[in-house]
Enzyme design. Sequence first.
Site, PDB file in Angstrom:
ATOM      1  N   LEU A   1       0.880  -1.161   0.000  1.00 53.65           N
ATOM      2  CA  LEU A   1       0.000   0.000   0.000  1.00 53.65           C
ATOM      3  C   LEU A   1       0.920   1.214   0.000  1.00 53.65           C
ATOM      4  O   LEU A   1       1.922   1.230   0.717  1.00 53.65           O
ATOM      5  CB  LEU A   1      -0.856   0.050   1.270  1.00 53.65           C
ATOM      6  CG  LEU A   1      -2.176  -0.686   1.310  1.00 53.65           C
ATOM      7  CD1 LEU A   1      -2.764  -0.622   2.718  1.00 53.65           C
ATOM      8  CD2 LEU A   1      -3.150  -0.123   0.313  1.00 53.65           C
ATOM      9  N   ASP A   2       0.591   2.221  -0.766  1.00 58.07           N
ATOM     10  CA  ASP A   2       1.409   3.429  -0.781  1.00 58.07           C
ATOM     11  C   ASP A   2       1.417   4.071   0.596  1.00 58.07           C
ATOM     12  O   ASP A   2       0.503   3.855   1.398  1.00 58.07           O
ATOM     13  CB  ASP A   2       0.854   4.420  -1.808  1.00 58.07           C
ATOM     14  CG  ASP A   2       0.942   3.862  -3.215  1.00 58.07           C
ATOM     15  OD1 ASP A   2       2.022   3.389  -3.593  1.00 58.07           O
ATOM     16  OD2 ASP A   2      -0.078   3.891  -3.918  1.00 58.07           O
ATOM     17  N   HIS A   3       2.419   4.883   0.857  1.00 62.06           N
ATOM     18  CA  HIS A   3       2.534   5.507   2.180  1.00 62.06           C
ATOM     19  C   HIS A   3       1.316   6.364   2.510  1.00 62.06           C
ATOM     20  O   HIS A   3       0.950   6.502   3.672  1.00 62.06           O
ATOM     21  CB  HIS A   3       3.827   6.328   2.283  1.00 62.06           C
ATOM     22  CG  HIS A   3       3.756   7.667   1.637  1.00 62.06           C
ATOM     23  ND1 HIS A   3       3.829   7.846   0.278  1.00 62.06           N
ATOM     24  CD2 HIS A   3       3.563   8.892   2.177  1.00 62.06           C
ATOM     25  CE1 HIS A   3       3.704   9.135   0.009  1.00 62.06           C
ATOM     26  NE2 HIS A   3       3.545   9.792   1.137  1.00 62.06           N
TER      27      HIS A   3
ATOM     28  N   SER B   1      -1.776   5.695   1.651  1.00 64.31           N
ATOM     29  CA  SER B   1      -2.974   4.852   1.725  1.00 64.31           C
ATOM     30  C   SER B   1      -2.965   4.122   3.061  1.00 64.31           C
ATOM     31  O   SER B   1      -1.920   3.964   3.687  1.00 64.31           O
ATOM     32  CB  SER B   1      -2.999   3.846   0.577  1.00 64.31           C
ATOM     33  OG  SER B   1      -3.047   4.515  -0.661  1.00 64.31           O
TER      34      SER B   1
END
Length: 177
Positions: free
Chosen positions: A41-43, A45
């Site tokens: 997951l992106d930072h 998100s």
Amino acid sequence: MLIAFNKPYGVLCQFTDRSDPPRPTLAGFGLPPGVYAAGRLDHDSEGLLLLTDDGGLAHRLTDPRHKQPKTYWVQVEGAPQPQQLDALRRGVELRDGLTRPAAATLIEPPSLWPRNPPVRFRKTVPDAWLQIEISEGRNRQVRRMTAAVGLPTLRLVRVGIGGQRLDGLPPGEWQSR
């Protein structure tokens, strides 16, 4: 071993960071040794991240050929119109090609933990929540899809991967499954 972790906003999906200053990583949450993230997951998100020490399981969870659906609650800027939802359901043309069709529905605002920092609120711009389910995992795919149909993402929370659900797990907490 399979671990469900509720990744907070701003945390990287890795155990080390070489940035200066270093950013928060998975190392700060007391996870068992030897596990690694099955996917990411992106930072910016939040939500369900699965970790495992089993390479075969990680492959089954992340390889698009296994079509494990990923479910997200997405706060978007704007008031979604039927044609925008239909575009998400048909698949959206992105720079790296057409996405697979997504299940996209308008939902009531979910009961979630506060985000730190909070999402910027603008009185003059409406926002709404969507539930979006995809079966592929391109880089920042949900954000790019919503932007492509004119609904920029304000907050993104993954609530499910395959049969695994977040199920009220607080941010920064994990449990063995």
